[in-house]
Design a protein around this motif. Structure first.
Motif, PDB file in Angstrom:
ATOM      1  N   GLU A   1       0.838  -1.218   0.000  1.00 36.79           N
ATOM      2  CA  GLU A   1       0.000   0.000   0.000  1.00 36.79           C
ATOM      3  C   GLU A   1       0.864   1.255   0.000  1.00 36.79           C
ATOM      4  OE1 GLU A   1      -2.620  -0.065   3.367  1.00 36.79           O
ATOM      5  OE2 GLU A   1      -3.974  -1.567   2.489  1.00 36.79           O
ATOM      6  N   LYS A   2       2.086   1.127   0.588  1.00 43.32           N
ATOM      7  CA  LYS A   2       2.986   2.297   0.648  1.00 43.32           C
ATOM      8  C   LYS A   2       3.789   2.458  -0.647  1.00 43.32           C
ATOM      9  CE  LYS A   2       3.486   1.414   5.549  1.00 43.32           C
ATOM     10  NZ  LYS A   2       4.132   0.330   6.278  1.00 43.32           N
ATOM     11  N   MET A   3       3.723   1.452  -1.530  1.00 44.26           N
ATOM     12  CA  MET A   3       4.543   1.488  -2.741  1.00 44.26           C
ATOM     13  C   MET A   3       3.733   1.814  -3.996  1.00 44.26           C
ATOM     14  SD  MET A   3       6.667  -1.966  -1.752  1.00 44.26           S
ATOM     15  CE  MET A   3       7.699  -2.063  -3.187  1.00 44.26           C
ATOM     16  N   VAL A   4       2.496   1.299  -4.064  1.00 44.93           N
ATOM     17  CA  VAL A   4       1.631   1.547  -5.235  1.00 44.93           C
ATOM     18  C   VAL A   4       0.210   1.840  -4.759  1.00 44.93           C
ATOM     19  CG1 VAL A   4       2.910   0.168  -6.931  1.00 44.93           C
ATOM     20  CG2 VAL A   4       1.206  -0.945  -5.472  1.00 44.93           C
ATOM     21  N   ASP A   5      -0.631   2.282  -5.711  1.00 44.58           N
ATOM     22  CA  ASP A   5      -2.021   2.621  -5.378  1.00 44.58           C
ATOM     23  C   ASP A   5      -2.844   1.323  -5.307  1.00 44.58           C
ATOM     24  OD1 ASP A   5      -4.488   3.747  -5.047  1.00 44.58           O
ATOM     25  OD2 ASP A   5      -4.661   4.468  -7.122  1.00 44.58           O
ATOM     26  N   THR A   6      -2.810   0.688  -4.140  1.00 47.47           N
ATOM     27  CA  THR A   6      -3.550  -0.558  -3.956  1.00 47.47           C
ATOM     28  C   THR A   6      -3.997  -0.638  -2.505  1.00 47.47           C
ATOM     29  OG1 THR A   6      -3.496  -2.943  -4.379  1.00 47.47           O
ATOM     30  CG2 THR A   6      -1.539  -2.003  -3.349  1.00 47.47           C
ATOM     31  N   SER A   7      -4.685  -1.721  -2.145  1.00 49.61           N
ATOM     32  CA  SER A   7      -5.084  -1.898  -0.746  1.00 49.61           C
ATOM     33  C   SER A   7      -5.059  -3.384  -0.393  1.00 49.61           C
ATOM     34  CB  SER A   7      -6.499  -1.354  -0.525  1.00 49.61           C
ATOM     35  OG  SER A   7      -7.426  -2.172  -1.198  1.00 49.61           O
ATOM     36  N   HIS A   8      -4.864  -3.655   0.890  1.00 47.99           N
ATOM     37  CA  HIS A   8      -4.883  -5.034   1.379  1.00 47.99           C
ATOM     38  C   HIS A   8      -6.196  -5.698   0.967  1.00 47.99           C
ATOM     39  CE1 HIS A   8      -4.514  -8.433   4.156  1.00 47.99           C
ATOM     40  NE2 HIS A   8      -5.753  -8.169   4.557  1.00 47.99           N
ATOM     41  N   ASP A   9      -7.297  -4.990   1.130  1.00 43.42           N
ATOM     42  CA  ASP A   9      -8.605  -5.592   0.840  1.00 43.42           C
ATOM     43  C   ASP A   9      -8.744  -5.959  -0.638  1.00 43.42           C
ATOM     44  OD1 ASP A   9      -9.173  -5.319   3.471  1.00 43.42           O
ATOM     45  OD2 ASP A   9     -10.505  -3.577   3.251  1.00 43.42           O
TER      46      ASP A   9
END
Ligand code: ACO
Length: 325
Positions: free
Chosen positions: A23-31
């Motif tokens: 999440e800190k590296m690319v525009d994504t999320s755990h969910d």
């Protein structure tokens, strides 16, 4: 004569990269990652670790379990597309590390199907009498060919290695059959374009990100489910079995949704299906031997059990094997 698995081993790097790290590296999320792939974390090799290092540890563990030494190995076949060097074969580096002086060693390039393609080669050699014992290794350092700014691919992959030690033996146990397929018309859906003979090393190529994985995920998904289902049925039919006879289905661990769709189409239960993709992501050619080793250590593979395995990967390549443990 059959090739029987007499030892298994695996190695996973210590460094864990979680979805929260991504999440800190690319525009994504755990969910998002869990919902679309089932992956929660993956392992990343240390800066000084390569595919041969991980493959050597996994192979040594398989040899230790079997109680054999490097002098007993006739053949080393390695499924990898992230070898230490473009050439020589990473299997040769593993051979040197192990001190397996009499073994001949080579790599098989079949992407995520690499382990099953390598297993089939080794099985053919042993059954034809061209050796008594073979190490079959799947090892990958995918973190080196993943573009860590591309959210479409970087969330999927991880590093690791697994190995099995095959010995030719008389009896009912061992590899019953292997089934391999390829279709090059799909090659561009999943590939690494640089740097080979087509796109040799160049500054422009680096700018165009040619040394990194490119993938059309949803197209790959559809063909993967269809092919893994078909080739699993092929292995069962060839040996006169049905899904109900399978003790463990150990498929290539690419994505939980691919695994669930394939398992459902085959009519297998959750209890019959081994899944560890949530812990390691897709380690390509390494997923199946890592999973076999984990299942073995968990006591899920008992003498006489039927183990069905299937894989799908770049090329496209796909294959299956049915093994009596
Ligand atoms: N985080 C958040 N959003 C994302 C991410 C991410 N990491 N990646 C893609 N998205 C977005 C896309 O940009 C897209 O957004 P848009 O609708 O605004 O354009 C949206 O999510 C949906 O994208 P899709 O690619 O359609 O998503 P899909 O449901 O197909 O899931 C995935 C993508 C997980 C890659 C899936 O296609 C897949 O698993 N395919 C199989 C690929 C695979 O496993 N390859 C490994 C090698 S082959 C093998 O081992 C079998």
């Amino acid at each position: 004569m059959k090739s029987r698995i007499i030892g298994t081993g695996s190695y996973l790097p210590e460094n864990i990269r979680t979805n929260y790290d991504l999440e800190k590296m690319v525009d994504t999320s755990h969910d998002w990652i869990v919902a679309r792939t089932g992956i929660e974390e993956r392992r990343i090799a240390a800066a000084d670790q390569c595919t041969s290092d991980m493959g050597t540890i996994a192979a040594q563990r398989a040899m230790d379990m079997a109680g054999v030494t490097a002098d007993d190995i006739d053949l080393i076949v390695m499924g990898t597309i992230t070898g230490d060097y473009p050439w020589p074969a990473t299997a040769c580096l593993v051979q040197e590390n192990l001190g397996a002086k009499k073994a001949f060693a080579y790599d098989v390039s079949a992407a995520c199907s690499g382990f099953l393609f390598a297993l089939s080669c080794a099985d053919d050699f042993l059954r034809s009498g061209r050796g008594k014992r073979a190490l079959v290794i799947g090892a990958e350092t995918f973190s080196r060919i993943v573009d860590w700014t591309d959210r479409n691919t970087c969330v999927l992959f991880g590093d690791g290695a697994g190995a099995v030690l095959l010995e030719s033996q008389e009896g009912d146990s061992g590899v019953l059959s292997c089934h391999l397929h390829s279709d090059g018309k799909y090659f561009e859906l999943l590939c690494q374009k640089g740097f080979g003979a087509k796109y040799p090393p160049s500054v422009e190529g680096i700018g165009a990100k040619l040394p990194f994985i490119t993938m059309q995920g949803n197209e790959v998904f559809k063909v993967a489910v269809r092919s893994m289902t078909q080739v699993s049925k092929e292995a069962l039919t060839a040996n006169g079995y049905t899904s109900a006879d399978v003790a463990q289905f150990i498929p290539h661990q690419a994505n939980l949704r691919i695994l669930e769709a394939t398992t459902k189409r085959l009519g297998l239960t959750k209890e019959q299906s081994f899944i560890n993709v949530h812990k390691y992501g897709n380690t390509s050619g390494a997923t199946i031997p890592i999973a076999i080793d984990e299942a073995n250590h968990q006591g899920l593979l008992k003498e006489g059990d039927l183990l069905l395995s299937a894989a799908f990967g770049g090329g496209f390549t796909w294959g299956s094997t049915l093994i009596r443990w």
